[in-house]
Design a protein around this motif. Structure first.
Motif, PDB file in Angstrom:
ATOM      1  N   LEU A 372     -55.085  17.163   9.423  1.00  0.00           N
ATOM      2  CA  LEU A 372     -55.667  16.263   8.426  1.00  0.00           C
ATOM      3  C   LEU A 372     -55.764  16.870   7.029  1.00  0.00           C
ATOM      4  N   SER A 373     -55.818  18.200   6.984  1.00  0.00           N
ATOM      5  CA  SER A 373     -55.938  18.813   5.656  1.00  0.00           C
ATOM      6  C   SER A 373     -54.656  18.616   4.844  1.00  0.00           C
ATOM      7  N   THR A 374     -53.582  18.155   5.484  1.00  0.00           N
ATOM      8  CA  THR A 374     -52.339  17.925   4.748  1.00  0.00           C
ATOM      9  C   THR A 374     -52.190  16.464   4.297  1.00  0.00           C
ATOM     10  N   ALA A 375     -53.173  15.621   4.597  1.00  0.00           N
ATOM     11  CA  ALA A 375     -53.066  14.202   4.243  1.00  0.00           C
ATOM     12  C   ALA A 375     -53.128  14.026   2.721  1.00  0.00           C
ATOM     13  N   PRO A 376     -52.268  13.165   2.142  1.00  0.00           N
ATOM     14  CA  PRO A 376     -52.301  12.954   0.691  1.00  0.00           C
ATOM     15  C   PRO A 376     -53.539  12.181   0.220  1.00  0.00           C
ATOM     16  N   VAL A 377     -54.194  11.456   1.121  1.00  0.00           N
ATOM     17  CA  VAL A 377     -55.433  10.770   0.742  1.00  0.00           C
ATOM     18  C   VAL A 377     -56.589  11.770   0.880  1.00  0.00           C
ATOM     19  N   THR A 378     -57.326  11.973  -0.206  1.00  0.00           N
ATOM     20  CA  THR A 378     -58.400  12.966  -0.148  1.00  0.00           C
ATOM     21  C   THR A 378     -59.660  12.352   0.467  1.00  0.00           C
ATOM     22  N   PRO A 379     -60.583  13.197   0.945  1.00  0.00           N
ATOM     23  CA  PRO A 379     -61.855  12.685   1.460  1.00  0.00           C
ATOM     24  C   PRO A 379     -62.576  11.818   0.417  1.00  0.00           C
ATOM     25  N   ALA A 380     -62.538  12.213  -0.857  1.00  0.00           N
ATOM     26  CA  ALA A 380     -63.207  11.422  -1.895  1.00  0.00           C
ATOM     27  C   ALA A 380     -62.570  10.040  -1.999  1.00  0.00           C
ATOM     28  N   GLN A 381     -61.245   9.987  -1.924  1.00  0.00           N
ATOM     29  CA  GLN A 381     -60.559   8.688  -2.002  1.00  0.00           C
ATOM     30  C   GLN A 381     -60.887   7.818  -0.790  1.00  0.00           C
ATOM     31  N   LEU A 382     -60.946   8.439   0.378  1.00  0.00           N
ATOM     32  CA  LEU A 382     -61.283   7.661   1.568  1.00  0.00           C
ATOM     33  C   LEU A 382     -62.709   7.129   1.468  1.00  0.00           C
ATOM     34  N   ALA A 383     -63.620   7.976   0.978  1.00  0.00           N
ATOM     35  CA  ALA A 383     -65.019   7.548   0.852  1.00  0.00           C
ATOM     36  C   ALA A 383     -65.126   6.376  -0.122  1.00  0.00           C
ATOM     37  N   GLU A 384     -64.387   6.410  -1.227  1.00  0.00           N
ATOM     38  CA  GLU A 384     -64.418   5.313  -2.199  1.00  0.00           C
ATOM     39  C   GLU A 384     -63.953   4.015  -1.532  1.00  0.00           C
ATOM     40  N   LEU A 385     -62.886   4.134  -0.747  1.00  0.00           N
ATOM     41  CA  LEU A 385     -62.347   2.952  -0.069  1.00  0.00           C
ATOM     42  C   LEU A 385     -63.343   2.398   0.951  1.00  0.00           C
ATOM     43  N   THR A 386     -63.925   3.267   1.759  1.00  0.00           N
ATOM     44  CA  THR A 386     -64.839   2.757   2.794  1.00  0.00           C
ATOM     45  C   THR A 386     -66.092   2.150   2.171  1.00  0.00           C
ATOM     46  N   THR A 387     -66.476   2.655   1.015  1.00  0.00           N
ATOM     47  CA  THR A 387     -67.638   2.076   0.343  1.00  0.00           C
ATOM     48  C   THR A 387     -67.323   0.643  -0.097  1.00  0.00           C
ATOM     49  N   LEU A 388     -66.091   0.407  -0.541  1.00  0.00           N
ATOM     50  CA  LEU A 388     -65.701  -0.960  -0.930  1.00  0.00           C
ATOM     51  C   LEU A 388     -65.766  -1.905   0.275  1.00  0.00           C
ATOM     52  N   VAL A 389     -65.427  -1.390   1.461  1.00  0.00           N
ATOM     53  CA  VAL A 389     -65.517  -2.224   2.668  1.00  0.00           C
ATOM     54  C   VAL A 389     -66.992  -2.470   3.010  1.00  0.00           C
ATOM     55  N   ASP A 390     -67.774  -1.401   2.997  1.00  0.00           N
ATOM     56  CA  ASP A 390     -69.179  -1.517   3.409  1.00  0.00           C
ATOM     57  C   ASP A 390     -69.984  -2.411   2.467  1.00  0.00           C
ATOM     58  N   THR A 391     -69.570  -2.497   1.200  1.00  0.00           N
ATOM     59  CA  THR A 391     -70.302  -3.357   0.260  1.00  0.00           C
ATOM     60  C   THR A 391     -69.615  -4.713   0.126  1.00  0.00           C
ATOM     61  N   ILE A 406     -52.986   3.957  -1.659  1.00  0.00           N
ATOM     62  CA  ILE A 406     -53.565   5.258  -2.049  1.00  0.00           C
ATOM     63  C   ILE A 406     -52.673   6.366  -1.500  1.00  0.00           C
ATOM     64  N   TRP A 407     -52.274   6.195  -0.247  1.00  0.00           N
ATOM     65  CA  TRP A 407     -51.446   7.200   0.418  1.00  0.00           C
ATOM     66  C   TRP A 407     -50.162   7.462  -0.383  1.00  0.00           C
ATOM     67  N   SER A 408     -49.497   6.371  -0.816  1.00  0.00           N
ATOM     68  CA  SER A 408     -48.193   6.598  -1.442  1.00  0.00           C
ATOM     69  C   SER A 408     -48.278   6.848  -2.941  1.00  0.00           C
ATOM     70  N   THR A 409     -49.355   6.380  -3.612  1.00  0.00           N
ATOM     71  CA  THR A 409     -49.387   6.555  -5.072  1.00  0.00           C
ATOM     72  C   THR A 409     -50.466   7.527  -5.541  1.00  0.00           C
ATOM     73  N   GLY A 410     -51.475   7.747  -4.705  1.00  0.00           N
ATOM     74  CA  GLY A 410     -52.564   8.627  -5.130  1.00  0.00           C
ATOM     75  C   GLY A 410     -53.575   7.934  -6.034  1.00  0.00           C
ATOM     76  N   THR A 411     -53.367   6.639  -6.306  1.00  0.00           N
ATOM     77  CA  THR A 411     -54.317   5.888  -7.140  1.00  0.00           C
ATOM     78  C   THR A 411     -55.612   5.636  -6.357  1.00  0.00           C
ATOM     79  N   GLY A 412     -56.747   5.575  -7.056  1.00  0.00           N
ATOM     80  CA  GLY A 412     -58.025   5.348  -6.390  1.00  0.00           C
ATOM     81  C   GLY A 412     -58.163   3.909  -5.902  1.00  0.00           C
ATOM     82  N   ALA A 413     -59.039   3.703  -4.907  1.00  0.00           N
ATOM     83  CA  ALA A 413     -59.203   2.402  -4.271  1.00  0.00           C
ATOM     84  C   ALA A 413     -59.653   1.321  -5.258  1.00  0.00           C
ATOM     85  N   ARG A 414     -60.689   1.629  -6.044  1.00  0.00           N
ATOM     86  CA  ARG A 414     -61.229   0.632  -6.973  1.00  0.00           C
ATOM     87  C   ARG A 414     -60.151   0.191  -7.962  1.00  0.00           C
ATOM     88  N   ALA A 415     -59.396   1.156  -8.487  1.00  0.00           N
ATOM     89  CA  ALA A 415     -58.350   0.848  -9.456  1.00  0.00           C
ATOM     90  C   ALA A 415     -57.297  -0.072  -8.843  1.00  0.00           C
TER      91      ALA A 415
END
Ligand code: ADP
Ligand code: ZN
Ligand code: MG
Length: 495
Positions: A372-391, A406-415
């Protein structure tokens, strides 16, 4: 215990397995000299008079190797011995330049200990330190049909041998024990876990005995198993081979057998009856190894959290289920720290665990990775995305789409959500309009629902979700639809 079947008495056998595991220690230099231990160097480029066994060369014990052995012994709850002794184990083999191997024999560095399993534990007999031999190269060189080459780079690499009691009762349990040991050794930074490169090797001793009999049966030792998959296969083969012999009234020979992965069988290598006499005697050039309490204490201070302790902490601190904690805390490489980082960034533990086990693992597998440490989606990016789902900003199906981006472009979830207008329709009026349109367009299913066939409700929710292009919140849609269908029930035409 025995029973009658088909007129013949058939005995039930119990499997008994004990493992001997050789583990290369991750030190910079060899156990008795200053040569490098790096794997894959040009043949015979990491050698010196000591590891080549030249006359007069004197061994000096590498403290770092002892520290590694102590880490393993502490992690496995062994009793560390204040004094242990290196001995010469004499035998002739071309890859053993001195004509003997320096190994601890009757006074090993650690006794006892245990490995936790999913159902119980395996007791350890001992851990002892020793040096590795060189390597004979029988294949791959232009004149390999006529010559064997010797590479002494590995000679003198520090090893520990971990010996288990014959506590294991099936091939699967033996495989679990080995994999748990590997996990612990890797977590300790004591071993790199590579069976392919031979830094972790497992010999398995197998016997069968009639159920209810206390005495062990004659055992065979299976060597040359160099992958997890093969360990279980080799043991299963060996168990059935011995069962065949015993059931036809024969005796299992006490011997060493080699696993052959090409044929999926084990072949006899040598009999143990004509066992080697290694003429052990204490190594005169090395003093006894003394490990004092201060050394043990300093090793204890640097011990990392072990997998089993981490799983327990995940259950306790994050309220994960036992299953989730085990998968995230132990089984998926790199997942534990990824998970904790995601939670620190604001994700709920259960949601983070689900994403790690679901989308992240699937995407990694697609690209042939598992850590998992090689995943292009960072923990911060995943947390941002899950927060959008939870809210309720996006539905979980839209979130999966956003995740891909996010995986392919590295752009943040909100953006991504803002740029593509993916935010959910939270507006009750807009949802009500969609629900009314769906009710209007589906008189059949609506009538069925009202007649008590409530299974059609899912279909109607799906239709509203579809009309919203996935941007509605399914829970909100359910509420609105249910309200409308149930309220208007009285006004519907009788059938
Ligand atoms: P050996 O004298 O052949 O080296 P040991 O008693 O030193 O045998 O044990 C070596 C390994 O074999 C240990 O892991 C031990 O648990 C295992 N072992 C011993 N006896 C049996 C048996 N009858 N069946 C299966 N494993 C055994
Ligand atoms: Zn050397
Ligand atoms: Mg033995």
């Amino acid at each position: 215990m025995s029973r009658w079947s088909g007129g013949r008495m058939s005995v039930h056998y119990e499997t008994v397995i004990g493992l001997e595991i050789h583990c290369q220690l991750l030190t910079e230099t060899k156990i008795f000299c200053g040569c490098r231990t790096a794997f894959g160097a040009a043949p015979n480029s990491h050698v010196c008079p000591v590891c080549l066994g030249l006359p007069g060369a004197l061994p000096v014990l590498n403290r770092q190797a002892v520290t590694c052995a102590l880490r393993a012994a502490l992690a496995l709850n062994c009793e560390i011995q204040p004094v242990s002794v290196f001995a010469r184990k004499n035998y002739f083999y071309p890859d053993l330049p001195k004509g003997y191997q320096i190994s601890q024999y009757d006074r090993p560095i650690a006794l006892g200990g245990r490995v936790p399993l999913s159902d119980g534990e395996v007791r350890l007999t001992r851990i002892h330190m020793e040096e590795d031999a060189g390597k004979s190269l029988h294949h791959g060189l232009p004149d390999s049909d006529r010559h064997t080459y010797l590479d002494f780079n590995r000679a003198g690499t520090p090893l520990i041998e971990i010996v288990t009691e014959p506590d294991l009762r099936s091939a699967a349990q033996a495989a679990e024990c080995f994999s748990r040991l590997r996990e612990i050794l890797v977590a300790l930074g004591v071993n790199d876990g590579s069976m392919e490169e031979g830094s972790l090797r497992c010999d398995a001793n197998v016997s069968l005995r009639p159920v209810g009999q206390a005495a062990y049966g004659a055992k065979a030792e299976v060597k040359n198993v160099n992958s997890f998959r093969f360990l279980e296969k080799a043991l299963d083969y060996e168990i059935e081979r011995q069962r065949g012999i015993l059931e036809s009234g024969g005796r299992v020979a006490q011997e060493t057998r080699l696993w052959d992965s090409a044929t999926g069988t084990t072949q006899s290598m040598r009999s143990k009856e004509e066992a080697n006499d290694y003429r052990y005697f204490p190594e005169p050039d090395l003093p006894p190894l003394v490990v004092d309490a201060a050394w043990i204490a300093s090793v204890r201070e640097t011990m990392p959290e072990l997998p089993v302790a981490r799983v327990a902490r995940f259950i306790r601190d994050y309220a994960l289920s036992e299953y989730d904690a085990d998968v995230v805390g132990r089984l998926i490489p790199g997942a534990a720290s990824y998970f904790e980082a995601t939670v620190r960034c604001g994700a709920s533990p259960k949601t983070a665990s689900n994403w790690i086990q679901g989308e992240l693992r699937r995407k990694l597998k697609d690209v042939g990775a598992d850590d998992l440490s090689t995943a292009p989606v960072t923990p911060a990016q995943l947390a941002e995305l899950t927060t959008l789902v939870d809210t309720n900003v996006v539905s979980s199906s839209v979130a999966k789409e956003v995740f891909e981006e996010i995986w392919s472009t590295g752009t943040g979830a909100r953006a991504i959500v803002d740029a593509r207008g993916l935010a959910q329709i939270g507006d009750a009026d807009a949802l009500a309009a969609l629900a009314d349109a769906v009710i209007e367009a589906n008189p059949g299913p609506v009538a069925q629902y009202r007649a008590g066939k409530t299974q059609t409700f899912g279909f109607l929710v799906g239709a509203v979700m579809k009309a919203s292009k996935g941007k509605a919140n399914p829970a909100a849609v359910s509420d609105i639809l249910r309200g409308r269908l149930d309220a208007k029930q009285g006004q519907s035409e009788p059938e």
